[in-house]
Scaffold this motif. Sequence first.
Motif, PDB file in Angstrom:
ATOM      1  N   LEU A 160      -6.068   4.648  10.568  1.00 27.92           N
ATOM      2  CA  LEU A 160      -6.635   3.977   9.397  1.00 27.92           C
ATOM      3  C   LEU A 160      -7.591   4.882   8.631  1.00 27.92           C
ATOM      4  N   GLU A 161      -8.079   5.947   9.274  1.00 29.52           N
ATOM      5  CA  GLU A 161      -9.028   6.853   8.623  1.00 29.52           C
ATOM      6  C   GLU A 161      -8.338   8.001   7.898  1.00 29.52           C
ATOM      7  N   GLU A 162      -7.012   8.025   7.901  1.00 32.98           N
ATOM      8  CA  GLU A 162      -6.293   9.165   7.331  1.00 32.98           C
ATOM      9  C   GLU A 162      -6.150   9.093   5.816  1.00 32.98           C
ATOM     10  N   LEU A 163      -6.539   7.984   5.211  1.00 28.65           N
ATOM     11  CA  LEU A 163      -6.406   7.828   3.765  1.00 28.65           C
ATOM     12  C   LEU A 163      -7.755   7.973   3.074  1.00 28.65           C
ATOM     13  N   SER A 164      -7.707   8.305   1.789  1.00 30.10           N
ATOM     14  CA  SER A 164      -8.926   8.407   1.003  1.00 30.10           C
ATOM     15  C   SER A 164      -9.478   7.014   0.721  1.00 30.10           C
ATOM     16  N   PRO A 165     -10.780   6.896   0.422  1.00 33.15           N
ATOM     17  CA  PRO A 165     -11.343   5.588   0.048  1.00 33.15           C
ATOM     18  C   PRO A 165     -10.625   4.962  -1.145  1.00 33.15           C
ATOM     19  N   TRP A 166     -10.141   5.790  -2.050  1.00 34.06           N
ATOM     20  CA  TRP A 166      -9.411   5.295  -3.224  1.00 34.06           C
ATOM     21  C   TRP A 166      -8.154   4.544  -2.803  1.00 34.06           C
ATOM     22  N   CYS A 167      -7.355   5.141  -1.922  1.00 31.60           N
ATOM     23  CA  CYS A 167      -6.124   4.487  -1.473  1.00 31.60           C
ATOM     24  C   CYS A 167      -6.425   3.290  -0.576  1.00 31.60           C
ATOM     25  N   LYS A 168      -7.457   3.395   0.246  1.00 29.43           N
ATOM     26  CA  LYS A 168      -7.827   2.255   1.089  1.00 29.43           C
ATOM     27  C   LYS A 168      -8.172   1.045   0.227  1.00 29.43           C
ATOM     28  N   GLY A 169      -8.869   1.296  -0.879  1.00 31.07           N
ATOM     29  CA  GLY A 169      -9.224   0.198  -1.776  1.00 31.07           C
ATOM     30  C   GLY A 169      -8.001  -0.443  -2.410  1.00 31.07           C
ATOM     31  N   LEU A 170      -7.043   0.383  -2.846  1.00 27.84           N
ATOM     32  CA  LEU A 170      -5.827  -0.159  -3.452  1.00 27.84           C
ATOM     33  C   LEU A 170      -5.018  -0.980  -2.451  1.00 27.84           C
ATOM     34  N   LEU A 171      -5.045  -0.578  -1.194  1.00 22.48           N
ATOM     35  CA  LEU A 171      -4.269  -1.279  -0.171  1.00 22.48           C
ATOM     36  C   LEU A 171      -4.898  -2.609   0.231  1.00 22.48           C
ATOM     37  N   GLN A 172      -6.040  -2.949  -0.353  1.00 23.19           N
ATOM     38  CA  GLN A 172      -6.644  -4.264  -0.134  1.00 23.19           C
ATOM     39  C   GLN A 172      -6.284  -5.249  -1.240  1.00 23.19           C
ATOM     40  N   GLU A 173      -5.466  -4.812  -2.196  1.00 28.53           N
ATOM     41  CA  GLU A 173      -5.043  -5.715  -3.269  1.00 28.53           C
ATOM     42  C   GLU A 173      -4.196  -6.857  -2.692  1.00 28.53           C
ATOM     43  N   PRO A 174      -4.345  -8.068  -3.237  1.00 28.45           N
ATOM     44  CA  PRO A 174      -3.567  -9.200  -2.710  1.00 28.45           C
ATOM     45  C   PRO A 174      -2.059  -8.998  -2.811  1.00 28.45           C
ATOM     46  N   LYS A 175      -1.618  -8.356  -3.882  1.00 27.21           N
ATOM     47  CA  LYS A 175      -0.182  -8.150  -4.065  1.00 27.21           C
ATOM     48  C   LYS A 175       0.096  -6.687  -4.369  1.00 27.21           C
ATOM     49  N   ILE A 176       1.108  -6.156  -3.700  1.00 30.37           N
ATOM     50  CA  ILE A 176       1.549  -4.783  -3.947  1.00 30.37           C
ATOM     51  C   ILE A 176       3.065  -4.812  -4.109  1.00 30.37           C
ATOM     52  N   GLY A 177       3.531  -4.430  -5.281  1.00 28.36           N
ATOM     53  CA  GLY A 177       4.966  -4.414  -5.546  1.00 28.36           C
ATOM     54  C   GLY A 177       5.550  -3.029  -5.319  1.00 28.36           C
ATOM     55  N   LEU A 178       6.798  -2.994  -4.893  1.00 22.15           N
ATOM     56  CA  LEU A 178       7.515  -1.731  -4.695  1.00 22.15           C
ATOM     57  C   LEU A 178       8.546  -1.599  -5.806  1.00 22.15           C
ATOM     58  N   ARG A 179       8.445  -0.543  -6.582  1.00 25.75           N
ATOM     59  CA  ARG A 179       9.299  -0.353  -7.749  1.00 25.75           C
ATOM     60  C   ARG A 179      10.099   0.942  -7.613  1.00 25.75           C
ATOM     61  N   ARG A 180      11.173   0.988  -8.370  1.00 25.39           N
ATOM     62  CA  ARG A 180      12.030   2.169  -8.404  1.00 25.39           C
ATOM     63  C   ARG A 180      12.098   2.685  -9.841  1.00 25.39           C
TER      64      ARG A 180
END
Length: 229
Positions: A160-180
Amino acid sequence: MLGDVPSLLSSSISMIVRCLEPDTTYMFRLWAVDNTGRRSSPSEVTIKTPCPTVDDVKAQEIAEKIYNLFNGYTSGKEQQTAYNTLMDLGAPTLHRVLYHYNLRYESFGEFTWRCEDELGPSLARLSTMIYCCASGDWWVQQTCGLAEWAQKASLILSQLEELSPWCKGLLQEPKIGLRRMSLKFLSCRYTDTKVFGISWLGMGPDVHKACDLQTLTVMYNDYGEPKEL
């Protein structure tokens, strides 16, 4: 690789740079080279690559799987299944599994606590445990035993410590969509066999090359609720 064909009316071109690590800052020094081999003054460009992509639907499914493995009595086989599953995820997906697990099942125990409570020691540490158990000091036995019991959990949670604080914050968003997304780029190769080993200065206008327009498929995430344009 050129991201698009340069226009005579445009003073800029786009480029696709592959093999870059996500969640990393890079600095490039760029020159423009004309057909005679002359270089322009260098320009320095700093870019921050996006966070690693995650499949949020898969993360929800894994969170449910881990809950079912930890729910009630957890056998040694179920412990090993949970350990193997979580170790194979990588930091971004593990963050989302933690998020969804705590969102749904925190009343049964927070994710990190359940991992430390359920996952036993690795076989590589078994000799240390035997040494601790052979000690006559009860407190030494308890301290060593607890430390080794959390060994597998520590290996998982340390990711869990391998990511930057910026990415950790984004991964706390309620919804994350995967796009192509499909990107067109210009792939060029030199058709003259004599050009191999020639430096930039030797590539004049008489060097022949063939270019093809190709397509690169890129997966990316969008975070939060979709925004109306």
